[in-house]
Motif scaffolding. Structure first.
Motif, PDB file in Angstrom:
ATOM      1  N   VAL A  50       1.094  -0.855   0.224  1.00 62.73           N
ATOM      2  CA  VAL A  50      -0.189   0.124   0.319  1.00 62.73           C
ATOM      3  C   VAL A  50       1.291   1.025   0.438  1.00 62.73           C
ATOM      4  N   HIS A  51       1.783   1.771   0.732  1.00 61.97           N
ATOM      5  CA  HIS A  51       3.079   2.511   0.674  1.00 61.97           C
ATOM      6  C   HIS A  51       3.659   2.897  -0.344  1.00 61.97           C
ATOM      7  N   THR A  52       3.081   1.736  -1.745  1.00 59.54           N
ATOM      8  CA  THR A  52       3.677   2.530  -2.843  1.00 59.54           C
ATOM      9  C   THR A  52       2.930   2.552  -3.935  1.00 59.54           C
ATOM     10  N   TRP A  53       1.370   2.658  -3.755  1.00 58.31           N
ATOM     11  CA  TRP A  53       0.825   3.004  -3.962  1.00 58.31           C
ATOM     12  C   TRP A  53       0.747   3.746  -4.873  1.00 58.31           C
ATOM     13  N   HIS A  54       0.252   4.374  -6.015  1.00 61.16           N
ATOM     14  CA  HIS A  54      -0.643   5.798  -6.911  1.00 61.16           C
ATOM     15  C   HIS A  54      -1.513   6.384  -5.629  1.00 61.16           C
ATOM     16  N   PRO A  55      -1.997   7.498  -5.072  1.00 58.76           N
ATOM     17  CA  PRO A  55      -3.104   7.702  -4.354  1.00 58.76           C
ATOM     18  C   PRO A  55      -4.145   7.523  -4.803  1.00 58.76           C
ATOM     19  N   GLY A  56      -4.378   7.631  -6.208  1.00 59.48           N
ATOM     20  CA  GLY A  56      -5.816   7.200  -6.813  1.00 59.48           C
ATOM     21  C   GLY A  56      -5.820   5.528  -6.152  1.00 59.48           C
ATOM     22  N   GLN A  57      -4.909   4.683  -6.408  1.00 60.38           N
ATOM     23  CA  GLN A  57      -4.764   3.111  -6.440  1.00 60.38           C
ATOM     24  C   GLN A  57      -5.108   2.962  -4.248  1.00 60.38           C
ATOM     25  N   ARG A  58      -5.110   3.775  -3.763  1.00 65.97           N
ATOM     26  CA  ARG A  58      -4.973   4.079  -2.632  1.00 65.97           C
ATOM     27  C   ARG A  58      -6.184   4.001  -2.026  1.00 65.97           C
ATOM     28  N   ALA A  59      -6.414   5.259  -2.480  1.00 63.46           N
ATOM     29  CA  ALA A  59      -8.083   6.428  -2.259  1.00 63.46           C
ATOM     30  C   ALA A  59      -9.183   4.779  -2.757  1.00 63.46           C
TER      31      ALA A  59
ATOM     32  N   ILE B  88      -1.405  -4.031 -13.610  1.00 58.17           N
ATOM     33  CA  ILE B  88      -1.823  -4.519 -14.232  1.00 58.17           C
ATOM     34  C   ILE B  88      -3.650  -4.817 -13.246  1.00 58.17           C
ATOM     35  N   LEU B  89      -5.021  -4.020 -13.711  1.00 62.67           N
ATOM     36  CA  LEU B  89      -6.288  -3.450 -13.204  1.00 62.67           C
ATOM     37  C   LEU B  89      -7.025  -4.652 -14.134  1.00 62.67           C
ATOM     38  N   VAL B  90      -7.959  -6.168 -13.368  1.00 57.54           N
ATOM     39  CA  VAL B  90      -8.516  -6.444 -14.872  1.00 57.54           C
ATOM     40  C   VAL B  90      -9.552  -7.253 -13.763  1.00 57.54           C
ATOM     41  N   GLY B  91     -10.629  -7.637 -14.210  1.00 55.78           N
ATOM     42  CA  GLY B  91     -11.734  -7.704 -14.240  1.00 55.78           C
ATOM     43  C   GLY B  91     -13.282  -7.154 -14.354  1.00 55.78           C
ATOM     44  N   SER B  92     -13.981  -7.153 -13.694  1.00 51.07           N
ATOM     45  CA  SER B  92     -15.466  -6.841 -13.901  1.00 51.07           C
ATOM     46  C   SER B  92     -15.585  -4.848 -14.334  1.00 51.07           C
ATOM     47  N   THR B  93     -16.093  -4.891 -15.629  1.00 57.08           N
ATOM     48  CA  THR B  93     -16.051  -3.497 -16.097  1.00 57.08           C
ATOM     49  C   THR B  93     -16.355  -2.620 -15.550  1.00 57.08           C
ATOM     50  N   ASP B  94     -17.319  -2.724 -14.877  1.00 54.52           N
ATOM     51  CA  ASP B  94     -17.508  -1.163 -13.619  1.00 54.52           C
ATOM     52  C   ASP B  94     -16.643  -0.940 -12.720  1.00 54.52           C
ATOM     53  N   ASP B  95     -15.336  -2.044 -12.492  1.00 53.38           N
ATOM     54  CA  ASP B  95     -15.173  -2.450 -11.294  1.00 53.38           C
ATOM     55  C   ASP B  95     -13.863  -1.719 -11.756  1.00 53.38           C
ATOM     56  N   VAL B  96     -13.739  -2.160 -12.469  1.00 54.40           N
ATOM     57  CA  VAL B  96     -12.201  -1.578 -13.110  1.00 54.40           C
ATOM     58  C   VAL B  96     -12.241   0.009 -13.495  1.00 54.40           C
ATOM     59  N   ALA B  97     -13.386   0.143 -14.197  1.00 54.20           N
ATOM     60  CA  ALA B  97     -13.708   1.928 -14.744  1.00 54.20           C
ATOM     61  C   ALA B  97     -13.823   2.732 -13.555  1.00 54.20           C
ATOM     62  N   ARG B  98     -14.002   1.909 -12.964  1.00 54.04           N
ATOM     63  CA  ARG B  98     -14.221   2.829 -11.414  1.00 54.04           C
ATOM     64  C   ARG B  98     -12.710   3.462 -10.589  1.00 54.04           C
ATOM     65  N   THR B  99     -11.715   2.177 -11.030  1.00 52.56           N
ATOM     66  CA  THR B  99      -9.739   2.739 -10.246  1.00 52.56           C
ATOM     67  C   THR B  99      -9.480   3.140 -11.344  1.00 52.56           C
ATOM     68  N   GLU B 100      -9.393   3.346 -12.463  1.00 55.93           N
ATOM     69  CA  GLU B 100      -9.544   4.228 -13.740  1.00 55.93           C
ATOM     70  C   GLU B 100     -10.015   5.933 -13.198  1.00 55.93           C
ATOM     71  N   GLN B 101     -11.091   5.861 -12.813  1.00 54.75           N
ATOM     72  CA  GLN B 101     -11.419   7.119 -12.613  1.00 54.75           C
ATOM     73  C   GLN B 101     -10.792   7.995 -11.357  1.00 54.75           C
ATOM     74  N   PHE B 102     -10.807   6.711 -10.472  1.00 54.41           N
ATOM     75  CA  PHE B 102     -10.235   6.961  -8.843  1.00 54.41           C
ATOM     76  C   PHE B 102      -8.633   7.227  -9.294  1.00 54.41           C
ATOM     77  N   TYR B 103      -8.124   6.552 -10.399  1.00 57.04           N
ATOM     78  CA  TYR B 103      -6.521   7.305 -10.810  1.00 57.04           C
ATOM     79  C   TYR B 103      -6.971   8.235 -11.409  1.00 57.04           C
ATOM     80  N   LYS B 104      -7.341   9.111 -12.276  1.00 58.70           N
ATOM     81  CA  LYS B 104      -7.353   9.814 -12.650  1.00 58.70           C
ATOM     82  C   LYS B 104      -7.881  11.464 -11.774  1.00 58.70           C
ATOM     83  N   GLU B 105      -8.831  10.748 -10.935  1.00 61.36           N
ATOM     84  CA  GLU B 105      -9.180  11.924  -9.991  1.00 61.36           C
ATOM     85  C   GLU B 105      -8.873  12.281  -8.584  1.00 61.36           C
ATOM     86  N   GLY B 106      -7.803  10.647  -8.823  1.00 64.22           N
ATOM     87  CA  GLY B 106      -7.023  10.676  -7.023  1.00 64.22           C
ATOM     88  C   GLY B 106      -7.993  10.727  -6.214  1.00 64.22           C
ATOM     89  N   PRO B 107      -7.443  11.016  -4.956  1.00 59.84           N
ATOM     90  CA  PRO B 107      -8.492  10.768  -4.112  1.00 59.84           C
ATOM     91  C   PRO B 107      -9.417  11.894  -3.847  1.00 59.84           C
TER      92      PRO B 107
END
Ligand code: FBP
Length: 324
Positions: free
Chosen positions: A201-210, A305-324
């Motif tokens: 967790v300490h190495t992750w992108h802030p969006g990933q943590r959020a 890689i972030l892989v799986g259900s379309t809704d869950d992966v799309a939401r992760t991309e949103q967190f990466y884009k918008e951050g915490p």
């Protein structure tokens, strides 16, 4: 009425009719070879302790991982069956620094013979992952004409795509034959589980943590909190996700944001799994875009890689884009 028994090779033969004839016959031969290797590997895994095949070789591979005896054995077995197929011109393997040339015309195979090595000596589920390419090893994941994985667990499952959906086969150990048991695997649009090594967790992108905090926050309407299911073997974790929905993530180490350090390998882990996930109606992303669009310029290149259900992966991309 009993359903007809469909073997893996028969199914692949039917699914490759749209390919140019030579490519189709090479692909069928290569699937036969990988199935043969998988039968041998599952038997070796089951008897490894009895055959002195646990532990390490004392060597490290090109990725700096200490090589397990079974990693090596798995690699040699894949090399031998592909050589005998006379349908593979080049093999890129996790356990070989340079690509293995077979000096015959054929297709290119990129393979992780034994995925999930940290689970090997403790009896955990492991896998084999592969991607097949027409001419060259390097390039985008969209150049793959086929991909698959084998899951070695209580049952041995062979899951593949040639761009016409995703299908699963169970090994009939008595007959050493893979039989169709899971046709048209389709990943649910949203899931209830997530898989990630939270120790990083300490190495992750802030969006990933959020995003992980978001998944853990109770909210009935959106089915949260999600449950953590992480085995340490990508094939086992991704198979669960394709079946039940959810998301598997191995993001880059962003300790130095200017130098992201991914772990998993593009050609023989990320690209094949991404092709399968998209063909199962799921999504595979780097956090910034489709993982299948990544261009490999080196054979042991790494990627997130972030892989799986379309809704869950799309939401992760949103967190990466918008951050915490
Ligand atoms: P190997 O192919 O060397 O096993 O590495 C890949 C892998 O084991 C994946 O299967 C798994 O998801 C990940 O590495 C586990 O990494 P970590 O131990 O850092 O969580």
């Amino acid at each position: 009425m009993a359903t007809a028994r469909v073997s893996l090779v028969a199914h692949v033969t039917g699914a490759t009719t749209a390919l140019p004839a030579k490519q189709a016959s090479y692909t069928i031969e290569i699937f036969g070879a990988i199935a043969k290797a998988a039968v041998a590997i599952q038997d070796e895994l089951a008897h490894a302790a009895l055959r002195g095949r646990l532990g390490t070789t004392g060597e490290s591979n090109v990725s700096g991982d200490s090589v397990k005896k079974l990693d090596d054995w798995g690699h040699e077995t894949v090399v031998a069956t592909l050589a005998a197929s006379r349908a593979c011109s080049l093999l890129v393997s996790e356990e070989a620094e340079a690509a293995v040339e077979f000096n015959v015309p054929g297709l290119v195979v990129c393979c992780d013979p034994v995925d999930g090595s940290s689970s090997l000596d403790v009896g955990g589920a492991v896998g084999t992952v592969f991607g097949i390419r027409p001419e060259r090893a390097l390039g985008s994941g969209r150049e793959q004409i086929a991909a698959g994985y084998v899951l070695y667990g209580p049952t041995t499952l062979f899951v593949y795509t040639v761009g016409r959906g995703v299908h699963g086969f169970t090994l009939d150990r008595e007959k050493s034959e893979f039989v169709l048991t899971h046709p048209d695997i389709t990943v649910p649009k949203r899931g209830k589980v997530y898989a990630i090594n939270e120790g990083n967790v300490h190495t992750w992108h802030p969006g990933q943590r959020a995003f992980i905090e978001y998944l853990k926050t109770p909210d009935k309407a959106s089915g949260r909190p999600y449950s953590l299911r992480y085995s340490g073997a990508m094939v086992a974790d991704v198979h669960r996700i394709l079946h039940d929905g959810g998301i598997f993530m191995y993001p880059a180490d962003m300790s130095d944001p200017n130098k992201p350090k991914p772990k998993l390998r593009l050609l023989y882990e990320v690209a094949p799994i991404s092709f399968i996930a998209e063909q199962a109606g799921g999504r595979a992303s780097t956090g910034q875009g489709p993982a299948l669009d990544l261009i490999a310029t080196e054979i042991h290149q790494r990627a997130s890689i972030l892989v799986g259900s379309t809704d869950d992966v799309a939401r992760t991309e949103q967190f990466y884009k918008e951050g915490p």
